[in-house]
Scaffold this motif. Structure first.
Motif, PDB file in Angstrom:
ATOM      1  N   HIS A   1      19.623  14.115  -6.880  1.00 16.95           N
ATOM      2  CA  HIS A   1      19.069  12.777  -6.637  1.00 16.95           C
ATOM      3  C   HIS A   1      18.991  11.991  -7.949  1.00 16.95           C
ATOM      4  CE1 HIS A   1      16.427   9.539  -5.349  1.00 16.95           C
ATOM      5  NE2 HIS A   1      15.556   9.905  -6.286  1.00 16.95           N
TER       6      HIS A   1
ATOM      7  N   GLY B   1      22.276  10.733  -8.982  1.00 19.99           N
ATOM      8  CA  GLY B   1      22.677   9.606  -8.132  1.00 19.99           C
ATOM      9  C   GLY B   1      21.966   8.320  -8.512  1.00 19.99           C
TER      10      GLY B   1
ATOM     11  N   ALA C   1      23.651   4.852  -9.828  1.00 22.24           N
ATOM     12  CA  ALA C   1      23.308   3.517  -9.311  1.00 22.24           C
ATOM     13  C   ALA C   1      22.931   2.583 -10.458  1.00 22.24           C
ATOM     14  CB  ALA C   1      22.166   3.624  -8.297  1.00 22.24           C
TER      15      ALA C   1
ATOM     16  N   CYS D   1      17.404   1.401  -7.604  1.00 19.41           N
ATOM     17  CA  CYS D   1      18.264   2.574  -7.784  1.00 19.41           C
ATOM     18  C   CYS D   1      17.685   3.798  -7.080  1.00 19.41           C
ATOM     19  CB  CYS D   1      18.461   2.862  -9.267  1.00 19.41           C
ATOM     20  SG  CYS D   1      19.412   1.585 -10.123  1.00 19.41           S
TER      21      CYS D   1
ATOM     22  N   THR E   1      19.162   5.673  -3.071  1.00 19.68           N
ATOM     23  CA  THR E   1      19.828   6.949  -3.349  1.00 19.68           C
ATOM     24  C   THR E   1      19.151   8.042  -2.528  1.00 19.68           C
ATOM     25  OG1 THR E   1      20.339   6.232  -5.603  1.00 19.68           O
ATOM     26  CG2 THR E   1      20.491   8.587  -5.153  1.00 19.68           C
TER      27      THR E   1
ATOM     28  N   THR F   1      23.542  10.544  -2.919  1.00 19.97           N
ATOM     29  CA  THR F   1      24.521   9.594  -2.400  1.00 19.97           C
ATOM     30  C   THR F   1      23.855   8.244  -2.113  1.00 19.97           C
ATOM     31  OG1 THR F   1      24.189  10.359  -0.133  1.00 19.97           O
ATOM     32  CG2 THR F   1      25.952  11.413  -1.390  1.00 19.97           C
ATOM     33  N   PRO F   2      24.629   7.175  -2.139  1.00 19.09           N
ATOM     34  CA  PRO F   2      24.062   5.849  -1.861  1.00 19.09           C
ATOM     35  C   PRO F   2      23.583   5.732  -0.414  1.00 19.09           C
ATOM     36  CG  PRO F   2      26.194   5.658  -2.956  1.00 19.09           C
ATOM     37  CD  PRO F   2      26.027   7.102  -2.561  1.00 19.09           C
TER      38      PRO F   2
END
Length: 187
Positions: free
Chosen positions: A27, A30, A34, A130, A134, A139-140
């Motif tokens: 996380h 990710g 972002a 951000c 996430t 992942t977005p």
């Protein structure tokens, strides 16, 4: 040019999270990815945003979890063990409306006294954006889906569940502000 600040931040987060909490590490990576997408928005503060993004959940590391409130534990670790940049520490301490969760935990006065929220709304918004866009796996996602995932994972009547539901309007407003600012950027 090598950015030593970002390298230090990544190494510190990796050391604390990768082995004991691999999903939390995914996380955090990710969230940092972002943050790199917001470079044009944050300009000269981009390295600070990246560092805050990769370190925002470091307080979950088992050896650092003193109060059980990860923003406070992470900020104290960065301040006390690393003498980290004050703006970085304050961003980590106050990420994603941490003051509201601190209220649920009877820690708001402590958090505010030790780590006042930054008056740079763009940086505070960018870090929240951000984080909230996430997934736990890095992942977005969309802000609303992330909020629903948090409520589902923790339960609606837990400290985290109550906090995130209470913060939802502010989180969604923050996400909308960042998305508007991104859309207004020259292409």
């Amino acid at each position: 040019m090598v950015d030593h600040f970002s390298i230090w931040a990544r190494q510190t987060a990796q050391t604390e999270l990768e082995t004991p909490l691999p999903r939390r590490w995914a996380h955090s990576q990710g969230v940092a990815r972002a943050a790199t997408k917001l470079a044009t928005l944050t300009g000269s503060d981009h390295d600070l945003l990246f560092a805050a993004a990769i370190l925002h959940d470091v307080g979950y590391a088992p050896r650092l979890a003193v109060t059980g409130f990860h923003p406070l534990d992470g900020a104290r670790f960065l301040r006390d063990e690393h003498q980290a940049d004050e703006r970085l520490v304050r961003l980590v301490a106050n990420h994603t409306f941490a003051l509201l969760e601190a209220e649920e935990r009877d820690l708001r006065t402590q958090l505010e006294a030790e780590f006042p929220i930054l008056d740079d709304q763009l940086l505070v918004d960018a870090l929240t954006y951000c984080d909230i866009t996430t997934t736990p796996d890095g992942t977005p996602t969309m802000a609303l889906a992330r909020i629903a995932e948090i409520v589902s994972r923790y339960g609606p009547d837990t400290v985290v569940g109550r906090f995130i539901q209470r913060a939802e309007p502010e989180i969604l407003a923050t996400a909308a502000r960042v998305e508007r600012a991104l859309a207004a950027q020259p292409r």
